[in-house]
Write a protein that holds these residues in place. Structure first.
Motif, PDB file in Angstrom:
ATOM      1  N   ALA A   1       1.327  -1.161  -0.010  1.00 45.87           N
ATOM      2  CA  ALA A   1      -0.051  -0.112   0.216  1.00 45.87           C
ATOM      3  C   ALA A   1       0.805   1.395  -0.093  1.00 45.87           C
ATOM      4  CB  ALA A   1      -0.439   0.115   0.961  1.00 45.87           C
ATOM      5  N   PHE A   2      -0.154   1.904  -0.732  1.00 48.72           N
ATOM      6  CA  PHE A   2       0.735   3.800  -1.018  1.00 48.72           C
ATOM      7  C   PHE A   2      -0.322   4.855  -0.490  1.00 48.72           C
ATOM      8  CE2 PHE A   2       2.821   7.833  -1.704  1.00 48.72           C
ATOM      9  CZ  PHE A   2       4.050   7.666  -1.340  1.00 48.72           C
ATOM     10  N   PRO A   3      -0.005   6.047   0.942  1.00 49.72           N
ATOM     11  CA  PRO A   3      -0.887   6.541  -0.124  1.00 49.72           C
ATOM     12  C   PRO A   3      -0.621   8.000  -0.384  1.00 49.72           C
ATOM     13  CG  PRO A   3       0.712   6.867   3.000  1.00 49.72           C
ATOM     14  CD  PRO A   3       0.748   5.439   1.404  1.00 49.72           C
ATOM     15  N   ILE A   4      -1.442   8.329  -1.035  1.00 48.11           N
ATOM     16  CA  ILE A   4      -1.336   9.816  -1.851  1.00 48.11           C
ATOM     17  C   ILE A   4      -3.021  10.626  -1.531  1.00 48.11           C
ATOM     18  CG2 ILE A   4      -1.722   8.535  -3.863  1.00 48.11           C
ATOM     19  CD1 ILE A   4       1.223  11.517  -3.200  1.00 48.11           C
ATOM     20  N   ARG A   5      -2.221  12.266  -1.518  1.00 49.59           N
ATOM     21  CA  ARG A   5      -3.123  12.691  -0.965  1.00 49.59           C
ATOM     22  C   ARG A   5      -3.161  13.777  -2.627  1.00 49.59           C
ATOM     23  NH1 ARG A   5      -5.635  14.331   3.287  1.00 49.59           N
ATOM     24  NH2 ARG A   5      -4.512  14.129   5.218  1.00 49.59           N
ATOM     25  N   ASP A   6      -4.415  13.818  -3.379  1.00 49.31           N
ATOM     26  CA  ASP A   6      -4.764  14.492  -4.436  1.00 49.31           C
ATOM     27  C   ASP A   6      -4.194  16.219  -4.949  1.00 49.31           C
ATOM     28  OD1 ASP A   6      -6.880  15.472  -4.578  1.00 49.31           O
ATOM     29  OD2 ASP A   6      -8.844  14.456  -5.917  1.00 49.31           O
ATOM     30  N   GLU A   7      -4.832  16.179  -6.192  1.00 41.67           N
ATOM     31  CA  GLU A   7      -4.421  17.735  -6.448  1.00 41.67           C
ATOM     32  C   GLU A   7      -5.763  18.675  -5.442  1.00 41.67           C
ATOM     33  OE1 GLU A   7      -6.918  16.534 -10.012  1.00 41.67           O
ATOM     34  OE2 GLU A   7      -5.285  15.868  -8.727  1.00 41.67           O
ATOM     35  N   LYS A   8      -6.300  18.024  -5.023  1.00 41.45           N
ATOM     36  CA  LYS A   8      -7.489  18.770  -4.520  1.00 41.45           C
ATOM     37  C   LYS A   8      -7.208  18.354  -2.469  1.00 41.45           C
ATOM     38  CE  LYS A   8     -11.144  17.886  -7.690  1.00 41.45           C
ATOM     39  NZ  LYS A   8     -12.730  17.881  -7.893  1.00 41.45           N
ATOM     40  N   GLY A   9      -6.364  17.524  -2.226  1.00 39.86           N
ATOM     41  CA  GLY A   9      -6.131  17.439  -1.052  1.00 39.86           C
ATOM     42  C   GLY A   9      -6.960  15.948  -0.539  1.00 39.86           C
ATOM     43  N   GLU A  10      -7.219  15.523  -1.571  1.00 36.33           N
ATOM     44  CA  GLU A  10      -8.391  14.148  -1.019  1.00 36.33           C
ATOM     45  C   GLU A  10      -7.400  12.935  -0.463  1.00 36.33           C
ATOM     46  OE1 GLU A  10     -11.569  13.860  -3.558  1.00 36.33           O
ATOM     47  OE2 GLU A  10     -12.700  15.063  -2.406  1.00 36.33           O
TER      48      GLU A  10
END
Length: 540
Positions: A166-175
């Motif tokens: 697993a890898f967490p990431i925020r999108d361009e909206k911060g989600e």
């Protein structure tokens, strides 16, 4: 095996000739003191891979302020998920573990691929483990400090064929999103990388999952893609990943990268993939993570097998700088692991590969390990020179305390107090693949025995009468990773060889995903204890 090279650029520039000076002590000598101080006129310092010698598969790294934190796969060795600290990406120290004294309540095996992240003042570890009575799942634990203590939040996703990496990431909206691999290669199917929204508490996934991409079996990716690590740079998200067979003697791993302007895609794979493959020194590189220093330089911490020592120490931790082309695709120098490279912070202390344990401290060093199936019980007696009382276990090869091996050739020694070894107990020095595959020398019922366990079947290879006295020393000398010679002594100077001095073949020891450990074992009735006075592991 880090080495410090000093390049005298000014002398070269003036045409007075160039020289290379390896400064510091030998790589196996300990050092003391703080970080090296570097001035503007200081010569360039380099390092040699690995930066994490020994079995540190699937490493993950972050930077928080001036500190770098890393972790790595534990597999079937406890304590789970080492916590490593560095100020310069090259010199690392084990400072703790995510789960130091017990397993997560929901899991029982296959503790793989932890991903360490920092977000809004908290540290998170996303990890893979086998659910009790089920398959592989992705779980998460959190802490307010990098060193813990960590609170486990249980599994986030458990697919029928397994969910890993697993890898967490925020999108361009911060989600917030979670990206992971469906472990479908376990049933000979393609391996999609999935993404899905995740709540801020990291306790549940939200909405529907979506596919980023999957392996193309007609390319270098072969049977799988896995180990995603995502970094945002400019307009693009870059997803570094590994392809094909990860582990063991038939490994074919390499590193690829894809990019997209949105987490949801479409994802474009680099036409130049794989961007990293094997060379004459390192093979099967892959499954790492990206970290950026204060000067906006990007580095990749990943694992690979050393060509010479291969599977015996396991998959070791390597570091390489990521370069960026005019086309905005990342690349590595020579498309392969570096042998030596410029140290990121112009710092590199000589590394201590060896282990010298007198058992005269209040606690054991953080580098000791044991099987996840049974935590050993022990007592440290630090007075009178120190000794370890290791309680016996009747199971498998007994209680285990082991250390990672870091090279193909090494010598290990241990001292056992004969008086502490009760009837029908067995205690000594052991090379360990897992509790079902081991090779060692031990004291039992007044005899010194050279024994092997292969597939949980025990065989006595040689035996000799134990001498009178209190202490007996055992020695294991290993060459080429699998040629193991055993001997015993009463004084540490005059050694008596077992098996007529012939090496025993230990090639069967390494499991498919782990290196060999060497350490102490005590087998016997519950309640008994064996006293060890010293342990040393010296690499050549």
């Amino acid at each position: 095996m880090k080495r410090i090279y000093v390049y005298l650029h000014l002398i070269c520039f003036l045409g007075l000739g160039c020289s290379v000076n390896k400064s510091g002590s030998d790589k196996n000598n300990a050092t003391t003191g703080g970080e090296q101080q570097v001035s503007a006129s200081a010569p360039t310092v380099s390092y040699s891979n690995p930066v994490l010698a020994g079995d540190y598969a699937d490493p993950s790294v972050i930077r928080v302020g001036d500190d770098y934190w890393a972790t790595a796969t534990s597999s079937e060795w406890a304590p789970l998920y080492p916590l490593l600290h560095s100020k310069n990406l090259v010199d690392w120290e084990t400072v703790g573990h995510v789960f130091p004294d017990k397993l997560p309540a929901w899991a029982d095996a296959h503790f793989w691929a932890p991903e360490i992240t920092y977000d809004k003042g908290k540290y998170y570890i996303y990890y893979t483990a086998k659910k009790k009575g089920g398959n592989l799942c992705v779980g998460v634990a959190s802490a307010s400090q990098a060193t813990g203590p960590y609170t486990d939040h249980g599994p986030l996703v458990c697919q029928e064929v397994g969910s890993i990496d697993a890898f967490p990431i925020r999108d361009e909206k911060g989600e917030l999103y979670l990206v992971w691999k469906e472990d479908a290669n376990s049933v000979r199917k393609p391996t999609p990388l999935w993404g899905q929204r995740m709540n801020e508490e990291r306790t549940a996934l939200l909405g529907e999952k979506f596919e980023l991409f999957r392996n193309d079996p007609n390319t270098w990716e072969g049977g799988l893609v896995e180990g995603p690590a995502i970094e945002k740079r400019g307009d693009y998200y870059y997803l570094f990943y590994a392809g094909d067979a990860c582990c063991g003697r038939a490994c074919t791993y390499g590193v690829g990268v894809a990019r997209s302007k949105s987490i949801r895609g479409p994802w474009e794979k680099n036409p130049a993939n794989p961007i990293m493959q094997k060379n004459a020194e390192w093979q099967c590189p892959g499954h790492g993570s990206v970290v950026k220093d204060k000067d906006n330089r990007y580095y990749f911490l990943y694992h690979a097998y050393n060509v010479n020592s291969f599977v015996y120490p396991g998959r070791q931790g390597l570091l390489d700088e990521i370069k960026w082309g005019e086309d905005n695709w990342p690349r590595f120098e020579n498309r392969s692991p570096s042998i030596t490279a410029k140290a990121p912070h112009n710092q590199n202390r000589p590394e201590e590969l060896n282990v010298r344990e007198e058992f005269d401290k209040n606690v054991l060093a953080n580098t000791w390990q044991w099987s996840v199936t049974e935590a050993p019980k022990y007592t440290l007696q630090k007075d009178n020179g120190g000794r370890l009382l290791l309680q016996s276990s009747p199971n498998k090869i007994g209680s285990i305390l082991g250390q990672r091996t870091k090279m193909a050739s090494y010598t290990a020694t241990a001292i056992v107090d004969q008086r502490s070894v009760s009837k029908d107990a067995q205690a000594g020095l052991t090379a360990i693949g897992d509790p079902d595959n081991a090779l060692g020398v031990a004291l039992r019922n007044g005899e010194i025995i050279l024994w092997s366990v292969k597939g949980n079947k025990t065989n006595i290879i040689d035996r000799a009468p134990a001498p009178q006295g209190t202490a007996i020393q055992f020695r294991l000398t290993t060459q080429k990773g699998d040629q193991m010679q055993f001997a015993w002594s009463t004084n540490g100077q005059n050694w008596n060889s077992l098996n007529k001095g012939q090496a025993v073949d230990g090639s069967y020891l390494p499991p498919w995903d782990r290196g060999v450990r060497v350490g102490l074992t005590a087998k016997g009735p519950v309640g008994g204890s064996v006293a060890f006075d010293r342990f040393e592991l010296m690499h050549q």
